[in-house]
Design an enzyme around this catalytic site. Structure first.
Site, PDB file in Angstrom:
ATOM      1  N   GLY A  12       0.779  -1.229   0.000  1.00 55.36           N
ATOM      2  CA  GLY A  12       0.000   0.000   0.000  1.00 55.36           C
ATOM      3  C   GLY A  12       0.811   1.280   0.000  1.00 55.36           C
ATOM      4  N   THR A  13       1.966   1.275  -0.667  1.00 56.55           N
ATOM      5  CA  THR A  13       2.712   2.550  -0.733  1.00 56.55           C
ATOM      6  C   THR A  13       1.954   3.574  -1.584  1.00 56.55           C
ATOM      7  OG1 THR A  13       4.115   1.902  -2.610  1.00 56.55           O
ATOM      8  CG2 THR A  13       4.954   1.420  -0.392  1.00 56.55           C
ATOM      9  N   ASN A  14       1.232   3.095  -2.585  1.00 56.02           N
ATOM     10  CA  ASN A  14       0.409   4.048  -3.364  1.00 56.02           C
ATOM     11  C   ASN A  14      -0.748   4.578  -2.527  1.00 56.02           C
ATOM     12  OD1 ASN A  14       1.219   4.455  -6.307  1.00 56.02           O
ATOM     13  ND2 ASN A  14       1.527   2.252  -6.025  1.00 56.02           N
ATOM     14  N   LYS A  91      -6.431  -8.850  -8.138  1.00 50.94           N
ATOM     15  CA  LYS A  91      -7.503  -9.724  -8.625  1.00 50.94           C
ATOM     16  C   LYS A  91      -8.144  -9.043  -9.819  1.00 50.94           C
ATOM     17  CE  LYS A  91     -10.454 -12.428  -6.382  1.00 50.94           C
ATOM     18  NZ  LYS A  91      -9.819 -13.639  -6.871  1.00 50.94           N
ATOM     19  N   LEU A  93     -11.115  -7.869 -11.975  1.00 53.86           N
ATOM     20  CA  LEU A  93     -12.512  -7.547 -11.661  1.00 53.86           C
ATOM     21  C   LEU A  93     -13.432  -8.219 -12.671  1.00 53.86           C
ATOM     22  CD1 LEU A  93     -12.149  -3.681 -11.153  1.00 53.86           C
ATOM     23  CD2 LEU A  93     -11.989  -5.467  -9.418  1.00 53.86           C
ATOM     24  N   ASN A 107      -6.842   2.465 -12.369  1.00 53.50           N
ATOM     25  CA  ASN A 107      -5.803   1.527 -11.938  1.00 53.50           C
ATOM     26  C   ASN A 107      -4.439   2.163 -12.185  1.00 53.50           C
ATOM     27  OD1 ASN A 107      -4.639  -1.081 -11.227  1.00 53.50           O
ATOM     28  ND2 ASN A 107      -4.190  -1.334 -13.415  1.00 53.50           N
ATOM     29  N   HIS A 109      -0.590   1.107 -13.078  1.00 53.21           N
ATOM     30  CA  HIS A 109       0.189  -0.030 -13.586  1.00 53.21           C
ATOM     31  C   HIS A 109       1.652   0.408 -13.722  1.00 53.21           C
ATOM     32  CE1 HIS A 109       0.815  -3.849 -15.599  1.00 53.21           C
ATOM     33  NE2 HIS A 109       1.618  -3.193 -16.421  1.00 53.21           N
TER      34      HIS A 109
HETATM   35  C1  GRF Z   1       2.428  -0.909  -7.767  1.00 53.10           C
HETATM   36  O1  GRF Z   1       3.616  -1.092  -8.485  1.00 53.10           O
HETATM   37  C2  GRF Z   1       1.271  -0.724  -8.716  1.00 53.10           C
HETATM   38  O2  GRF Z   1       1.608  -0.086  -9.902  1.00 53.10           O
HETATM   39  C3  GRF Z   1       0.882  -2.148  -9.001  1.00 53.10           C
HETATM   40  O3  GRF Z   1       1.048  -2.832  -7.779  1.00 53.10           O
HETATM   41  C4  GRF Z   1       2.042  -2.165  -6.999  1.00 53.10           C
HETATM   42  C5  GRF Z   1       1.421  -1.849  -5.680  1.00 53.10           C
HETATM   43  O4  GRF Z   1       2.359  -1.346  -4.769  1.00 53.10           O
HETATM   44  N1  GRF Z   1      -0.448  -2.219  -9.553  1.00 53.10           N
HETATM   45  P1  GRF Z   1       1.882  -0.749  -3.382  1.00 53.10           P
HETATM   46  O5  GRF Z   1       1.066  -1.825  -2.676  1.00 53.10           O
HETATM   47  O6  GRF Z   1       1.077   0.485  -3.659  1.00 53.10           O
HETATM   48  O7  GRF Z   1       3.144  -0.459  -2.634  1.00 53.10           O
END
Ligand code: GRF
Length: 210
Positions: A12-14, A91, A93, A107, A109
């Protein structure tokens, strides 16, 4: 203000970047709900620490994938979610879900779609392929989610250089830094009404009013 749900499976760094931008007042929306399909996803801890309602929901507890995603959809509707952000949700969808929230799911990516995207290209595998190909450039993409795998209309992309001495971990780390800027920016543009999907499923950019 738009209500945002974030779907995660991992660290969950994003999600953290979205939390930080919300704290700075630069997200444009409100993080309302976080759902993980994995119990030990550290992103759930991040959500709890930020005071965001969060749930672990396991597909194993439902009689089918469709029932599982129906429950998630129901929870989103109860909470009046306007925008669903997939931030490392591992997963695919079902079509019923993507149709129900058409134009309201995005999303992130970790590549320059269409390169290194589609079935099988997720997480570290993307960066392994980039290094194996000796690619000189990779990047990150935020896109609207449609029925395909990584095929929906692209909102923002940003390039990241790859150096000869890189390994998948160093590429991943460099791409993540860019992801953490790109995702909150895309969220803000949607919340501000600067970009949307039209009824034909095509991107519409609207001039910002000042
Ligand atoms: C990220 O690289 C995102 O682009 C991909 O999964 C990874 C998730 O990283 N879909 P985080 O859990 O947000 O650290």
């Amino acid at each position: 203000m738009k209500n945002i749900a974030v779907m995660i499976s991992g660290g969950g760094t994003n999600l953290q970047s979205l939390i930080d931008h919300q704290a700075d007042g630069t997200l444009g929306g409100r993080l309302r709900y976080v759902v993980s399909n994995r119990k030990n996803a550290f992103g759930l801890v991040r959500a709890a620490q930020a005071g965001i309602e969060n749930d672990f929901l396991s597909v194993a507890d439902y009689e089918s994938e469709e029932a599982y995603f129906d429950e998630i959809a129901h929870r989103f509707e109860q909470r009046k979610i306007d925008l669903i952000v997939l931030a490392g949700f591992l997963k695919v969808l079902p079509e019923s879900f993507t149709r129900r929230f058409r134009g309201r799911i995005i999303n992130i990516h970790p590549s320059l779609i269409p390169s290194y995207s589609g079935v099988g290209f997720y997480g570290r595998k993307v960066h392994e392929a980039v290094v194996a190909d000796k690619a000189k450039v990779t990047g990150a993409t935020v896109h609207f989610v449609d029925e395909g795998c990584d095929t929906g209309p692209i909102i923002l992309q940003s390039e990241v250089p790859v150096f000869p001495e890189d390994d998948p971990d160093s590429v991943q780390a460099r791409v993540l830094i860019v992801e953490h800027q790109l995702l909150p920016l895309a969220v803000k543009k949607i919340c501000d009404g600067e970009v949307a999907l039209d009824e034909r499923g095509q991107i519409q950019w609207n001039k910002k009013e000042h």
